[in-house]
Design an enzyme around this catalytic site. Structure first.
Site, PDB file in Angstrom:
ATOM      1  N   TYR A 144       0.832  -1.148  -0.054  1.00 48.38           N
ATOM      2  CA  TYR A 144      -0.052  -0.051  -0.032  1.00 48.38           C
ATOM      3  C   TYR A 144       0.942   1.246   0.075  1.00 48.38           C
ATOM      4  O   TYR A 144       1.599   1.312   0.867  1.00 48.38           O
ATOM      5  CB  TYR A 144      -0.917  -0.156   1.195  1.00 48.38           C
ATOM      6  N   ASP A 239       9.193   2.528  -0.162  1.00 50.04           N
ATOM      7  CA  ASP A 239       8.161   3.384   0.502  1.00 50.04           C
ATOM      8  C   ASP A 239       8.593   2.803   1.858  1.00 50.04           C
ATOM      9  O   ASP A 239       7.913   1.649   2.388  1.00 50.04           O
ATOM     10  CB  ASP A 239       6.752   2.508  -0.025  1.00 50.04           C
ATOM     11  N   LYS A 267       4.981   8.985   9.175  1.00 50.34           N
ATOM     12  CA  LYS A 267       4.879   8.410  10.298  1.00 50.34           C
ATOM     13  C   LYS A 267       5.757   8.975  11.269  1.00 50.34           C
ATOM     14  O   LYS A 267       5.830  10.107  11.680  1.00 50.34           O
ATOM     15  CB  LYS A 267       5.138   6.930  10.292  1.00 50.34           C
TER      16      LYS A 267
END
Length: 428
Positions: A144, A239, A267
């Site tokens: 994702y 990623d 994050k």
């Protein structure tokens, strides 16, 4: 536990927010029931609107690596907020956090801050396409990268079949430039290169996927991708929105010793505030506007509050020589305890773990890609989730999400979690 206030709030939210939530996984659709509304958090714990307390194994999907409301981070935000919340101009702090991030991560020279992981990955792919002057990308089923159109693609049949959209609103024109590969299957990736010679701008991959549970890369898989990219003039994008500054100071690049051309972050780098970033070699990053022709912009990019939180977080991670070993030890302790009690209760399961990312799959077979992750017993997971919730343990409300460990967890918390899983396992 009583969830009266949370249930009432969910009814009210549904009247004015689609589905009652601002991100789908929060709606508990995968596990049933109504979501819990959190009022506050501190350290390793969440407190909901009914004053129930939970040991938190989501940690805002990763960034609370030092715990919720970590005092130095909160103080940095407060002090910065007193001086203004947004200027839309350059600030010294943007340079300071950029210098710190570049010093911590191998193989990057420059970094551009944005507002989310989605924006970072979207911008990284645009940059790769502009730099290589190619259109197609390879992504992996189950990885994702946010909700940008290029990433919401499902696989077609056949080795050279183009992707097709799996969300309304994504055009076939966008989908045709995204090729789907199987994670941990290097031969599958090779076949895509053979069928699309000199057309592939980039491979984008979560080096350790976290959205089909935690999936460790097989030995040499990432290094083989690096070699394929070098052979074909293709950029390799990591990623690291989940893995960056969590698995090691330098993220997965450091952990696995594999060089990415562009790395995406989020994050942890925001200390809990909305932040994303993408970084790479100087010659690639200089292709961005205003130096180069690839356009990317954002009024709130480099927002002072987010920069203050992220800078303080990275300072602490950079100065604490034992932080990553402590996280590793605590997560390994949890893994060993869960393995013991589920085995003793004759439950079919597999535990995957990399550093402080861990997931429990209710299937006795190895889980190494999206197809094998889907073999898990989701009905067992639903019961597992709700029974743990009753005991004050909050894990991800989906069988396809990683748990994230925070350093704020005590061994008493871990022992209580293992004991609770033992009690729940007897009912499965």
């Amino acid at each position: 536990m009583l969830y009266q206030r949370s249930s009432q709030l969910f009814v009210e939210a549904n009247k004015v927010i689609p589905g009652g939530v601002n991100s789908p996984v929060r709606a508990f659709k995968s596990v049933g029931g109504n979501p819990i509304f959190i009022k506050e958090a501190k350290g390793a714990y969440l407190f909901d609107e009914d004053d129930n307390k939970y040991i938190d194994y989501i940690n805002s999907w990763g960034p609370m690596i030092l715990g919720h409301a970590h005092e130095p981070v909160i103080n940095a935000i407060i002090e910065k907020a007193k001086k203004g919340t947004s200027f839309g101009t350059p600030t010294e702090l943007e340079t300071k956090i950029a210098e710190l991030a570049v010093s911590m991560v191998p193989n990057i020279d420059k970094i551009r801050f944005v507002n989310s992981g989605t924006e970072a990955c979207m911008s990284a792919v645009r940059l790769a396409r502009g730099y290589t002057k190619r259109d197609k990308i390879i992504k992996f089923s189950g990885c994702y990268h946010g909700h940008s159109d290029s990433f919401l693609i499902a696989a077609g049949s056949g080795l050279s079949t183009f992707g097709v959209p799996n969300s309304p609103g994504v055009t076939e024109g966008t989908a045709k430039d995204t090729l789907l590969a199987r994670f941990n299957d290097i031969e599958n990736v090779k076949s895509l290169f053979e069928a699309n010679k000199n057309e592939i701008a980039a491979i984008i991959i979560e080096p350790v996927p976290g959205n089909m549970g935690c999936i460790p890369p097989k030995a040499s898989f990432l290094s083989s991708l690096r070699a394929l990219c070098d052979e074909n003039g293709t950029l390799l994008i990591f990623d690291e929105v989940m893995t960056g500054f969590r698995l090691a100071k330098g993220g997965a690049q450091e952990l696995y010793g594999v060089r990415a051309d562009i790395a995406c972050y989020g994050k942890v780098i925001g200390g809990g505030l909305p932040v994303g970033a993408f970084a790479g070699r100087e010659e690639i990053m200089n292709y961005l506007s205003p130096m180069g022709p690839v356009y990317q912009a954002g009024t709130l990019s480099g927002n002072p509050l987010a920069m203050a939180a992220g800078y303080q977080m990275l300072l602490e991670l950079n100065s604490d020589a034992q932080i990553f070993s402590r996280l590793e030890e605590k997560t390994a302790y949890l893994e060993k305890g869960i393995d013991k009690v589920l085995s003793e209760n004759n439950i079919d399961f597999t535990i995957n773990r990399v550093g402080s990312m861990i997931s429990v799959h209710f299937d006795k077979n190895e889980v190494y890609d999206f197809e094998t992750a889907k073999n898990g017993d989701n009905e067992t997971f639903k019961k597992f989730f709700h029974e743990l919730l009753k005991k004050g343990i909050y894990i991800a409300p989906s069988a396809y999400e990683t748990w994230f460990i925070t350093d704020a967890l005590s061994y008493e918390d871990l022992d209580y979690t293992i004991k609770s899983i033992d009690e729940v396992a007897k009912t499965l």
